[in-house]
Design an enzyme around this catalytic site. Sequence first.
Site, short mmCIF file in Angstrom:
data_model
loop_
_atom_site.label_atom_id
_atom_site.label_comp_id
_atom_site.label_asym_id
_atom_site.label_seq_id
_atom_site.Cartn_x
_atom_site.Cartn_y
_atom_site.Cartn_z
N SER A 90 71.76 58.54 -15.47
CA SER A 90 71.85 57.09 -15.56
C SER A 90 70.82 56.55 -16.57
O SER A 90 70.83 56.98 -17.72
CB SER A 90 71.69 56.46 -14.17
N LEU A 91 69.94 55.64 -16.18
CA LEU A 91 68.89 55.17 -17.10
C LEU A 91 68.10 56.34 -17.66
O LEU A 91 67.72 56.34 -18.84
CB LEU A 91 67.96 54.20 -16.37
N HIS B 25 78.89 57.93 -9.27
CA HIS B 25 77.68 57.85 -10.07
C HIS B 25 76.62 58.85 -9.65
O HIS B 25 75.57 58.94 -10.27
CB HIS B 25 77.10 56.43 -9.98
N TRP C 222 67.63 53.97 -12.78
CA TRP C 222 66.97 52.69 -12.53
C TRP C 222 66.70 52.50 -11.05
O TRP C 222 67.56 52.76 -10.19
CB TRP C 222 67.86 51.56 -13.05
N PHE D 281 72.38 47.70 -5.13
CA PHE D 281 72.52 48.66 -6.20
C PHE D 281 72.80 50.06 -5.65
O PHE D 281 73.64 50.79 -6.18
CB PHE D 281 71.26 48.68 -7.07
N LEU D 282 72.13 50.43 -4.57
CA LEU D 282 72.39 51.71 -3.94
C LEU D 282 73.84 51.80 -3.47
O LEU D 282 74.52 52.81 -3.69
CB LEU D 282 71.45 51.94 -2.76
N ALA D 283 74.31 50.74 -2.84
CA ALA D 283 75.68 50.75 -2.32
C ALA D 283 76.70 50.84 -3.45
O ALA D 283 77.74 51.51 -3.31
CB ALA D 283 75.92 49.49 -1.49
N LEU D 284 76.42 50.22 -4.59
CA LEU D 284 77.35 50.24 -5.72
C LEU D 284 77.53 51.66 -6.26
O LEU D 284 78.59 52.02 -6.76
CB LEU D 284 76.84 49.31 -6.82
N GLN D 285 76.50 52.48 -6.14
CA GLN D 285 76.55 53.82 -6.69
C GLN D 285 77.51 54.74 -5.95
O GLN D 285 77.93 55.77 -6.49
CB GLN D 285 75.15 54.43 -6.71
N ASP E 161 83.12 56.68 -11.14
CA ASP E 161 81.84 56.01 -11.36
C ASP E 161 82.07 54.51 -11.54
O ASP E 161 82.83 54.09 -12.41
CB ASP E 161 81.16 56.59 -12.59
#
Length: 237
Positions: free
Chosen positions: A66-67, A219, A5, A127-131, A191
């Site tokens: 992922s997606l 992730h 995503w 979102f990038l940082a969460l990965q 992850d």
Amino acid sequence: MLHGWAMHGGVLRGFAERLAGQYQTIVADLPGHGRSGALAPFELAAVGDALVAALPVRRFALLGWSLGGAIALDIAARYPERVEQLTLLASNPKFVGDGAWPGMRPAVLDGFAELLLADAKTTLQRFLALQVQGLPEQRLLLAQLRQAVADAPPPAEAALRGGLDILKTADLREQWRHLRCPASAIFGGRDMLVPVAAAKALADLRPEAGVYCLDAAGHLPFLSHPEQVMALLRAPQ
């Protein structure tokens, strides 16, 4: 190879180049991402149909991250004559968890959807940082990810919303159970988006599948642990 995503195929380019010494590799931009044109509506089956129509080869192995894993699984289920092998990478046939299935909390996806309305750029950066969250090398991995993402235009808003809807609503567990091709799944033990407990859940659904966990990966195992992922891809299915 299908990306996740809000990304584009460029994030997988380095890993694809590693594989290209042994395999023909094709990295696709999902519709409305990277340099691919938009698709309306951005729905699971329509996305899969568009990708299959665009592929220049008749038979292929699919790797979905992922997606992209949900899309790859849908393609493998609906086009068994085209797909030789399927690998899910940091993916889950049902991303949203419930009492009986390990997955993301619905509130996480709802939060991304709400934030997109207010500030799409900040939402994508979060979102990038969460990965990479929680990984020892997170600063380096985040820099690599940001650089790769910046190599193409940002995704269309309709594609972002459509992707979130797929993540929130798709349930492909029966498709995983009844696939007609060899299948495997690779998880990261750290992850933050796809819980490692999903590895056992997938193995229970399909005991003959190769289900693996890289304990130190998050992730982005294709960035953090490319050699280990390559070795698993070469393992007999």
